[in-house]
Design an enzyme around this catalytic site. Sequence first.
Site, PDB file in Angstrom:
ATOM      1  N   LYS A  13      56.205  49.968  38.948  1.00  0.00           N
ATOM      2  CA  LYS A  13      56.363  51.073  39.902  1.00  0.00           C
ATOM      3  C   LYS A  13      57.772  51.114  40.478  1.00  0.00           C
ATOM      4  O   LYS A  13      58.418  52.168  40.507  1.00  0.00           O
ATOM      5  CB  LYS A  13      55.346  50.930  41.060  1.00  0.00           C
ATOM      6  CG  LYS A  13      53.895  50.869  40.598  1.00  0.00           C
ATOM      7  CD  LYS A  13      52.921  50.724  41.769  1.00  0.00           C
ATOM      8  CE  LYS A  13      53.053  49.464  42.581  1.00  0.00           C
ATOM      9  NZ  LYS A  13      52.738  48.212  41.828  1.00  0.00           N
ATOM     10  N   ARG A  88      47.297  52.319  49.346  1.00  0.00           N
ATOM     11  CA  ARG A  88      46.584  51.226  48.678  1.00  0.00           C
ATOM     12  C   ARG A  88      45.117  51.174  49.081  1.00  0.00           C
ATOM     13  O   ARG A  88      44.383  50.324  48.561  1.00  0.00           O
ATOM     14  CB  ARG A  88      47.223  49.903  49.062  1.00  0.00           C
ATOM     15  CG  ARG A  88      48.242  49.353  48.054  1.00  0.00           C
ATOM     16  CD  ARG A  88      48.827  48.097  48.652  1.00  0.00           C
ATOM     17  NE  ARG A  88      49.312  47.116  47.741  1.00  0.00           N
ATOM     18  CZ  ARG A  88      50.582  47.022  47.335  1.00  0.00           C
ATOM     19  NH1 ARG A  88      51.456  47.916  47.682  1.00  0.00           N
ATOM     20  NH2 ARG A  88      50.949  46.024  46.560  1.00  0.00           N
ATOM     21  N   ARG A 127      59.879  37.928  37.449  1.00  0.00           N
ATOM     22  CA  ARG A 127      60.637  38.938  38.210  1.00  0.00           C
ATOM     23  C   ARG A 127      61.647  38.301  39.155  1.00  0.00           C
ATOM     24  O   ARG A 127      61.364  37.317  39.821  1.00  0.00           O
ATOM     25  CB  ARG A 127      59.646  39.779  39.031  1.00  0.00           C
ATOM     26  CG  ARG A 127      60.303  40.678  40.074  1.00  0.00           C
ATOM     27  CD  ARG A 127      59.417  41.805  40.502  1.00  0.00           C
ATOM     28  NE  ARG A 127      58.266  41.410  41.290  1.00  0.00           N
ATOM     29  CZ  ARG A 127      57.356  42.262  41.745  1.00  0.00           C
ATOM     30  NH1 ARG A 127      57.460  43.558  41.469  1.00  0.00           N
ATOM     31  NH2 ARG A 127      56.336  41.836  42.452  1.00  0.00           N
ATOM     32  N   ARG A 161      60.404  36.595  45.162  1.00  0.00           N
ATOM     33  CA  ARG A 161      59.454  36.758  46.263  1.00  0.00           C
ATOM     34  C   ARG A 161      58.503  35.575  46.338  1.00  0.00           C
ATOM     35  O   ARG A 161      58.044  35.093  45.310  1.00  0.00           O
ATOM     36  CB  ARG A 161      58.666  38.057  46.058  1.00  0.00           C
ATOM     37  CG  ARG A 161      59.516  39.284  46.327  1.00  0.00           C
ATOM     38  CD  ARG A 161      58.870  40.568  45.890  1.00  0.00           C
ATOM     39  NE  ARG A 161      57.432  40.636  46.144  1.00  0.00           N
ATOM     40  CZ  ARG A 161      56.683  41.668  45.786  1.00  0.00           C
ATOM     41  NH1 ARG A 161      57.218  42.713  45.162  1.00  0.00           N
ATOM     42  NH2 ARG A 161      55.400  41.664  46.033  1.00  0.00           N
ATOM     43  N   ARG A 172      46.216  38.957  44.096  1.00  0.00           N
ATOM     44  CA  ARG A 172      46.651  40.341  44.343  1.00  0.00           C
ATOM     45  C   ARG A 172      45.988  41.310  43.369  1.00  0.00           C
ATOM     46  O   ARG A 172      45.689  42.459  43.723  1.00  0.00           O
ATOM     47  CB  ARG A 172      48.181  40.434  44.245  1.00  0.00           C
ATOM     48  CG  ARG A 172      48.876  39.909  45.519  1.00  0.00           C
ATOM     49  CD  ARG A 172      50.298  39.438  45.273  1.00  0.00           C
ATOM     50  NE  ARG A 172      51.186  40.471  44.826  1.00  0.00           N
ATOM     51  CZ  ARG A 172      52.351  40.236  44.208  1.00  0.00           C
ATOM     52  NH1 ARG A 172      52.760  39.002  43.997  1.00  0.00           N
ATOM     53  NH2 ARG A 172      53.104  41.239  43.832  1.00  0.00           N
TER      54      ARG A 172
HETATM   55  P1  ADP Z   1      53.582  44.683  44.236  1.00  0.00           P
HETATM   56  O1  ADP Z   1      53.881  46.025  43.733  1.00  0.00           O
HETATM   57  O2  ADP Z   1      54.245  43.593  43.460  1.00  0.00           O
HETATM   58  O3  ADP Z   1      52.149  44.428  44.467  1.00  0.00           O
HETATM   59  P2  ADP Z   1      54.517  45.349  46.949  1.00  0.00           P
HETATM   60  O4  ADP Z   1      55.935  45.072  47.222  1.00  0.00           O
HETATM   61  O5  ADP Z   1      54.093  46.756  46.788  1.00  0.00           O
HETATM   62  O6  ADP Z   1      54.147  44.469  45.681  1.00  0.00           O
HETATM   63  O7  ADP Z   1      53.602  44.695  48.079  1.00  0.00           O
HETATM   64  C1  ADP Z   1      53.752  43.350  48.481  1.00  0.00           C
HETATM   65  C2  ADP Z   1      52.771  43.033  49.600  1.00  0.00           C
HETATM   66  O8  ADP Z   1      53.070  43.847  50.754  1.00  0.00           O
HETATM   67  C3  ADP Z   1      51.318  43.326  49.277  1.00  0.00           C
HETATM   68  O9  ADP Z   1      50.675  42.257  48.605  1.00  0.00           O
HETATM   69  C4  ADP Z   1      50.734  43.558  50.680  1.00  0.00           C
HETATM   70  O10 ADP Z   1      50.534  42.332  51.364  1.00  0.00           O
HETATM   71  C5  ADP Z   1      51.872  44.288  51.390  1.00  0.00           C
HETATM   72  N1  ADP Z   1      51.783  45.759  51.234  1.00  0.00           N
HETATM   73  C6  ADP Z   1      52.675  46.574  50.603  1.00  0.00           C
HETATM   74  N2  ADP Z   1      52.285  47.854  50.657  1.00  0.00           N
HETATM   75  C7  ADP Z   1      51.105  47.853  51.340  1.00  0.00           C
HETATM   76  C8  ADP Z   1      50.185  48.874  51.697  1.00  0.00           C
HETATM   77  N3  ADP Z   1      50.389  50.167  51.366  1.00  0.00           N
HETATM   78  N4  ADP Z   1      49.087  48.495  52.408  1.00  0.00           N
HETATM   79  C9  ADP Z   1      48.857  47.227  52.745  1.00  0.00           C
HETATM   80  N5  ADP Z   1      49.669  46.215  52.425  1.00  0.00           N
HETATM   81  C10 ADP Z   1      50.798  46.517  51.710  1.00  0.00           C
HETATM   82  P1  ADP Z   2      55.889  46.818  40.619  1.00  0.00           P
HETATM   83  O1  ADP Z   2      56.869  47.545  41.506  1.00  0.00           O
HETATM   84  O2  ADP Z   2      54.836  47.727  40.051  1.00  0.00           O
HETATM   85  O3  ADP Z   2      55.292  45.609  41.258  1.00  0.00           O
HETATM   86  P2  ADP Z   2      58.290  46.110  39.047  1.00  0.00           P
HETATM   87  O4  ADP Z   2      58.914  47.432  38.774  1.00  0.00           O
HETATM   88  O5  ADP Z   2      58.921  45.240  40.063  1.00  0.00           O
HETATM   89  O6  ADP Z   2      56.707  46.292  39.357  1.00  0.00           O
HETATM   90  O7  ADP Z   2      58.190  45.321  37.652  1.00  0.00           O
HETATM   91  C1  ADP Z   2      57.704  43.982  37.593  1.00  0.00           C
HETATM   92  C2  ADP Z   2      58.579  43.153  36.650  1.00  0.00           C
HETATM   93  O8  ADP Z   2      58.379  43.601  35.302  1.00  0.00           O
HETATM   94  C3  ADP Z   2      60.086  43.269  36.910  1.00  0.00           C
HETATM   95  O9  ADP Z   2      60.673  42.024  36.659  1.00  0.00           O
HETATM   96  C4  ADP Z   2      60.548  44.332  35.897  1.00  0.00           C
HETATM   97  O10 ADP Z   2      61.885  44.098  35.486  1.00  0.00           O
HETATM   98  C5  ADP Z   2      59.577  44.123  34.746  1.00  0.00           C
HETATM   99  N1  ADP Z   2      59.191  45.394  34.086  1.00  0.00           N
HETATM  100  C6  ADP Z   2      59.044  46.622  34.653  1.00  0.00           C
HETATM  101  N2  ADP Z   2      58.636  47.530  33.738  1.00  0.00           N
HETATM  102  C7  ADP Z   2      58.503  46.861  32.560  1.00  0.00           C
HETATM  103  C8  ADP Z   2      58.119  47.255  31.229  1.00  0.00           C
HETATM  104  N3  ADP Z   2      57.779  48.516  30.960  1.00  0.00           N
HETATM  105  N4  ADP Z   2      58.111  46.289  30.279  1.00  0.00           N
HETATM  106  C9  ADP Z   2      58.450  45.005  30.567  1.00  0.00           C
HETATM  107  N5  ADP Z   2      58.826  44.581  31.793  1.00  0.00           N
HETATM  108  C10 ADP Z   2      58.855  45.493  32.787  1.00  0.00           C
END
Ligand code: ADP
Ligand code: ADP
Length: 218
Positions: A13, A88, A127, A161, A172
């Site tokens: 994302k 979410r 990542r 992270r 998660r």
């Molecule tokens: P990822 O896409 O890797 O799951 P995010 O950066 O979106 O990670 O979220 C990291 C953490 O921040 C989540 O596990 C949660 O604890 C919190 N968080 C982020 N967005 C939300 C949301 N919309 N509602 C509740 N908690 C959130």
């Molecule tokens: P999200 O925001 O959904 O948690 P990220 O965009 O941070 O996910 O992507 C998670 C990890 O996977 C990052 O290290 C990113 O560089 C890698 N990544 C993202 N898209 C792809 C893909 N299409 N194929 C392989 N690796 C990817």
Amino acid sequence: MNLILLGPPGAGKGTQAKILEQGHGLKQLSTGDMLRAAKDAGTEIGLKAKAVMDRGELVSDDIVIGIVSERLDMPDVQKGVIFDGFPRTTAQAAALDKLLASKGQKINAVIEMKVDDEALVKRITGRFTCAKCGTGYHEEFAKPKRLGVCDKCGSTEFTRRPDDNEKTVRDRLQVYNKQTAPLVDYYRGQGNLHVIDGMADIADVTREMEAVLRQLKA
Ligand code: ADP
Ligand code: ADP
Ligand code: ZN
């Protein structure tokens, strides 16, 4: 135009939101980034969120809806937003519909990014992020062009992270399946859902997203 990127942790994302921001005058709004900034700044919200985030659970709807509501009043998001990691829960989705309606806006499309669990674990555990500009990388799938140097800003400092470890990722994913996956039906019901294959390479996923955007503008 307002878009939601819906998908589990590691689906891509953030990566895609940053690419799409460029050509479309849209602004990425990542609640995860906003909460991490609050955590780093040691604000009251940050302090409340820290333990919850480190466990991989969800921060309360009230807190998250509050920060999104304030963010949507700022001038730089008025042309449209790419929501990344929000909503979410169904309560957050309903609150977002209300917030946008009060501004005469709406969600134009929800793009669900589908990725297998084992691929997600690999993506998350590999990542890392530029400490200076926030550009995202992956040890195997998205390496910087020069080892140890950020492509975008030249910085040599990177961060990982605390919640990006295998145990927390599996927790998660469970939280996602239970609390966030029901939003797929919510948005399908609104006629806004577009499903794409998030397993493809980064550039191919972008192409699929661009195709959805073209369809919306047509
Ligand atoms: P990822 O896409 O890797 O799951 P995010 O950066 O979106 O990670 O979220 C990291 C953490 O921040 C989540 O596990 C949660 O604890 C919190 N968080 C982020 N967005 C939300 C949301 N919309 N509602 C509740 N908690 C959130
Ligand atoms: P999200 O925001 O959904 O948690 P990220 O965009 O941070 O996910 O992507 C998670 C990890 O996977 C990052 O290290 C990113 O560089 C890698 N990544 C993202 N898209 C792809 C893909 N299409 N194929 C392989 N690796 C990817
Ligand atoms: Zn950088």
